[in-house]
Design an enzyme around this catalytic site. Structure first.
Site, PDB file in Angstrom:
ATOM      1  N   HIS A 110      59.472  56.743  71.270  1.00  0.00           N
ATOM      2  CA  HIS A 110      60.323  55.930  72.137  1.00  0.00           C
ATOM      3  C   HIS A 110      60.448  56.574  73.510  1.00  0.00           C
ATOM      4  O   HIS A 110      60.951  57.681  73.632  1.00  0.00           O
ATOM      5  CB  HIS A 110      61.719  55.674  71.564  1.00  0.00           C
ATOM      6  CG  HIS A 110      62.283  54.370  72.063  1.00  0.00           C
ATOM      7  ND1 HIS A 110      62.763  54.233  73.346  1.00  0.00           N
ATOM      8  CD2 HIS A 110      62.382  53.156  71.491  1.00  0.00           C
ATOM      9  CE1 HIS A 110      63.153  52.980  73.518  1.00  0.00           C
ATOM     10  NE2 HIS A 110      62.933  52.307  72.414  1.00  0.00           N
TER      11      HIS A 110
ATOM     12  N   ARG B 256      60.394  41.711  64.991  1.00  0.00           N
ATOM     13  CA  ARG B 256      61.832  41.557  65.228  1.00  0.00           C
ATOM     14  C   ARG B 256      62.327  40.258  64.617  1.00  0.00           C
ATOM     15  O   ARG B 256      61.576  39.300  64.466  1.00  0.00           O
ATOM     16  CB  ARG B 256      62.135  41.567  66.734  1.00  0.00           C
ATOM     17  CG  ARG B 256      61.880  42.899  67.404  1.00  0.00           C
ATOM     18  CD  ARG B 256      62.380  42.885  68.835  1.00  0.00           C
ATOM     19  NE  ARG B 256      63.812  43.055  68.878  1.00  0.00           N
ATOM     20  CZ  ARG B 256      64.422  44.198  69.183  1.00  0.00           C
ATOM     21  NH1 ARG B 256      63.731  45.271  69.518  1.00  0.00           N
ATOM     22  NH2 ARG B 256      65.728  44.277  69.186  1.00  0.00           N
TER      23      ARG B 256
ATOM     24  N   THR C  24      64.707  48.936  71.167  1.00  0.00           N
ATOM     25  CA  THR C  24      65.540  49.624  70.174  1.00  0.00           C
ATOM     26  C   THR C  24      66.356  50.709  70.875  1.00  0.00           C
ATOM     27  O   THR C  24      65.809  51.653  71.423  1.00  0.00           O
ATOM     28  CB  THR C  24      64.640  50.258  69.089  1.00  0.00           C
ATOM     29  OG1 THR C  24      63.666  49.297  68.699  1.00  0.00           O
ATOM     30  CG2 THR C  24      65.460  50.665  67.889  1.00  0.00           C
TER      31      THR C  24
ATOM     32  N   HIS D 143      53.879  44.997  73.266  1.00  0.00           N
ATOM     33  CA  HIS D 143      53.937  44.406  74.605  1.00  0.00           C
ATOM     34  C   HIS D 143      52.669  43.662  75.004  1.00  0.00           C
ATOM     35  O   HIS D 143      52.650  42.967  76.014  1.00  0.00           O
ATOM     36  CB  HIS D 143      54.386  45.435  75.631  1.00  0.00           C
ATOM     37  CG  HIS D 143      55.789  45.858  75.348  1.00  0.00           C
ATOM     38  ND1 HIS D 143      56.799  44.930  75.166  1.00  0.00           N
ATOM     39  CD2 HIS D 143      56.351  47.060  75.118  1.00  0.00           C
ATOM     40  CE1 HIS D 143      57.914  45.559  74.871  1.00  0.00           C
ATOM     41  NE2 HIS D 143      57.673  46.846  74.828  1.00  0.00           N
TER      42      HIS D 143
ATOM     43  N   GLU E  77      57.367  48.259  61.879  1.00  0.00           N
ATOM     44  CA  GLU E  77      58.780  48.556  62.136  1.00  0.00           C
ATOM     45  C   GLU E  77      59.600  47.328  61.790  1.00  0.00           C
ATOM     46  O   GLU E  77      59.218  46.208  62.148  1.00  0.00           O
ATOM     47  CB  GLU E  77      58.996  48.884  63.615  1.00  0.00           C
ATOM     48  CG  GLU E  77      58.345  50.160  64.064  1.00  0.00           C
ATOM     49  CD  GLU E  77      58.505  50.366  65.566  1.00  0.00           C
ATOM     50  OE1 GLU E  77      59.153  49.543  66.232  1.00  0.00           O
ATOM     51  OE2 GLU E  77      57.949  51.341  66.067  1.00  0.00           O
TER      52      GLU E  77
ATOM     53  N   ARG F  20      60.376  38.004  69.175  1.00  0.00           N
ATOM     54  CA  ARG F  20      60.180  37.901  70.635  1.00  0.00           C
ATOM     55  C   ARG F  20      58.802  38.394  71.080  1.00  0.00           C
ATOM     56  O   ARG F  20      58.335  38.027  72.124  1.00  0.00           O
ATOM     57  CB  ARG F  20      61.274  38.644  71.393  1.00  0.00           C
ATOM     58  CG  ARG F  20      61.195  40.143  71.255  1.00  0.00           C
ATOM     59  CD  ARG F  20      62.193  40.822  72.137  1.00  0.00           C
ATOM     60  NE  ARG F  20      63.551  40.663  71.654  1.00  0.00           N
ATOM     61  CZ  ARG F  20      64.527  41.518  71.938  1.00  0.00           C
ATOM     62  NH1 ARG F  20      64.280  42.562  72.704  1.00  0.00           N
ATOM     63  NH2 ARG F  20      65.738  41.350  71.473  1.00  0.00           N
TER      64      ARG F  20
ATOM     65  N   GLU G 187      61.315  59.311  61.859  1.00  0.00           N
ATOM     66  CA  GLU G 187      60.762  59.255  63.213  1.00  0.00           C
ATOM     67  C   GLU G 187      61.926  59.566  64.146  1.00  0.00           C
ATOM     68  O   GLU G 187      62.927  58.834  64.171  1.00  0.00           O
ATOM     69  CB  GLU G 187      60.173  57.870  63.531  1.00  0.00           C
ATOM     70  CG  GLU G 187      59.641  57.817  64.966  1.00  0.00           C
ATOM     71  CD  GLU G 187      58.882  56.541  65.276  1.00  0.00           C
ATOM     72  OE1 GLU G 187      58.200  55.998  64.377  1.00  0.00           O
ATOM     73  OE2 GLU G 187      58.984  56.080  66.428  1.00  0.00           O
TER      74      GLU G 187
ATOM     75  N   HIS H 201      56.537  45.998  65.796  1.00  0.00           N
ATOM     76  CA  HIS H 201      57.914  45.760  65.370  1.00  0.00           C
ATOM     77  C   HIS H 201      58.095  44.247  65.207  1.00  0.00           C
ATOM     78  O   HIS H 201      58.098  43.514  66.193  1.00  0.00           O
ATOM     79  CB  HIS H 201      58.865  46.317  66.439  1.00  0.00           C
ATOM     80  CG  HIS H 201      60.318  46.195  66.100  1.00  0.00           C
ATOM     81  ND1 HIS H 201      61.302  46.709  66.909  1.00  0.00           N
ATOM     82  CD2 HIS H 201      60.966  45.622  65.048  1.00  0.00           C
ATOM     83  CE1 HIS H 201      62.486  46.463  66.374  1.00  0.00           C
ATOM     84  NE2 HIS H 201      62.309  45.792  65.256  1.00  0.00           N
TER      85      HIS H 201
ATOM     86  N   ASN I 155      51.757  51.413  69.748  1.00  0.00           N
ATOM     87  CA  ASN I 155      52.586  50.225  69.544  1.00  0.00           C
ATOM     88  C   ASN I 155      52.069  49.105  70.457  1.00  0.00           C
ATOM     89  O   ASN I 155      52.056  49.262  71.677  1.00  0.00           O
ATOM     90  CB  ASN I 155      54.043  50.580  69.875  1.00  0.00           C
ATOM     91  CG  ASN I 155      54.985  49.417  69.656  1.00  0.00           C
ATOM     92  OD1 ASN I 155      54.687  48.291  70.047  1.00  0.00           O
ATOM     93  ND2 ASN I 155      56.117  49.676  69.049  1.00  0.00           N
TER      94      ASN I 155
HETATM   95  N1  PXP Z   1      59.139  53.979  67.754  1.00  0.00           N
HETATM   96  C1  PXP Z   1      60.050  53.009  67.494  1.00  0.00           C
HETATM   97  C2  PXP Z   1      60.777  53.062  66.206  1.00  0.00           C
HETATM   98  C3  PXP Z   1      60.275  51.960  68.404  1.00  0.00           C
HETATM   99  O1  PXP Z   1      61.185  51.007  68.113  1.00  0.00           O
HETATM  100  C4  PXP Z   1      59.522  51.921  69.585  1.00  0.00           C
HETATM  101  C5  PXP Z   1      59.723  50.796  70.551  1.00  0.00           C
HETATM  102  O2  PXP Z   1      59.457  49.594  69.958  1.00  0.00           O
HETATM  103  C6  PXP Z   1      58.577  52.930  69.810  1.00  0.00           C
HETATM  104  C7  PXP Z   1      58.421  53.954  68.895  1.00  0.00           C
HETATM  105  C8  PXP Z   1      57.719  52.941  71.040  1.00  0.00           C
HETATM  106  O3  PXP Z   1      58.498  53.105  72.163  1.00  0.00           O
HETATM  107  P1  PXP Z   1      57.854  52.897  73.602  1.00  0.00           P
HETATM  108  O4  PXP Z   1      57.398  51.477  73.686  1.00  0.00           O
HETATM  109  O5  PXP Z   1      58.973  53.221  74.529  1.00  0.00           O
HETATM  110  O6  PXP Z   1      56.713  53.862  73.694  1.00  0.00           O
END
Ligand code: PXP
Length: 236
Positions: free
Chosen positions: A190, A44, A100, A9, A69, A48, A150, A42, A6
């Protein structure tokens, strides 16, 4: 297990200055070259971090698959039909949340989500539902026609190393087994990090992990030495 990275960030950092650095497209490329089997973002409602333009460029430049996402809204549905990512992961979204917070309440919105899943699938998009690891949510997910769930690993990640770890881990393990028995494929993500990720191997048949924050955080440190050295050379 496959690894979806992901990159949200990277965009968070970029948006802090509003320019182009760090480049999300280059970040995705580096992730792919180093073992990511898909790239997750994601989009959003408040944009953001990842913006529409990131998604539109990623879909053209990725060599692996884009897992997008999104919340279950008309606006996001339109974007999915237009961009046609390899897969969509439906997530709940609250404006004020930092990340999330919980899984999608599929059981409580079965009709709406089933309809949304049907539309995405008719456009050839694979659909995953981001849910808490509970029997109720797994059973409801199987009814929607989605191919994947997931499992939200946030509670497990927080409990890791505490007396609650085993309870949270067993929720994941049992939910995965139930989902698979109902014909669903199972991803998880997550809060996973370099310490707690290893127990995911104890869950038979997990398809893919989606991990963002811990990887981008570690990258600051594993990359910082080289970044400073390069600048020090230029400023000598
Ligand atoms: N899966 C989903 C559905 C998420 O919303 C997120 C966070 O955006 C992640 C995985 C990844 O989580 P993390 O950034 O804590 O590894």
């Amino acid at each position: 297990m496959l690894l979806g990275v992901n990159i949200d960030h990277v965009a968070t950092l970029r948006n802090a200055r509003g320019g182009k650095d760090p480049d999300t497209i280059l970040a995705a490329d580096i992730c792919e070259q180093n073992g990511a089997t898909s790239i997750t973002t994601h989009l959003r409602e408040d944009r953001r971090h990842i913006k529409d333009e990131d998604v539109r460029t990623l879909i053209k430049t990725l060599k692996t698959n884009l897992n997008l996402e999104m919340a279950v809204t008309e606006e996001m549905g339109q974007i999915a039909f237009e961009v046609k990512p390899h897969s969509v992961c439906l997530v709940p979204e609250k404006r004020q949340e930092i990340t999330t917070e919980g899984g999608l309440d599929v059981a409580g919105q079965l009709e709406k989500i089933t309809e949304f899943v049907k539309k995405l699938k008719s456009a050839g998009i694979i659909v995953s539902l981001f849910i808490d690891p509970s029997e109720e949510q797994v059973r409801a997910s199987a009814k929607t026609g989605a191919q994947f769930i997931e499992m939200h690993t946030g509670q497990y990640s927080e409990a890791f190393g505490t007396e609650k770890e085993e309870t949270e881990f067993l929720k994941l393990k049992n939910s995965a087994a139930l989902a698979q028995s109902l014909g669903l494929k199972v991803n998880a993500g997550h809060g996973l990090n370099y310490d707690n990720v290893s127990r995911m191997h104890e869950i038979p048949g997990l398809h893919e992990l989606n991990i963002g924050h811990s990887i981008i955080s570690r990258a600051v440190f594993t990359g910082l030495a080289k970044a400073v050295r390069e600048m020090a050379d230029l400023t000598k």
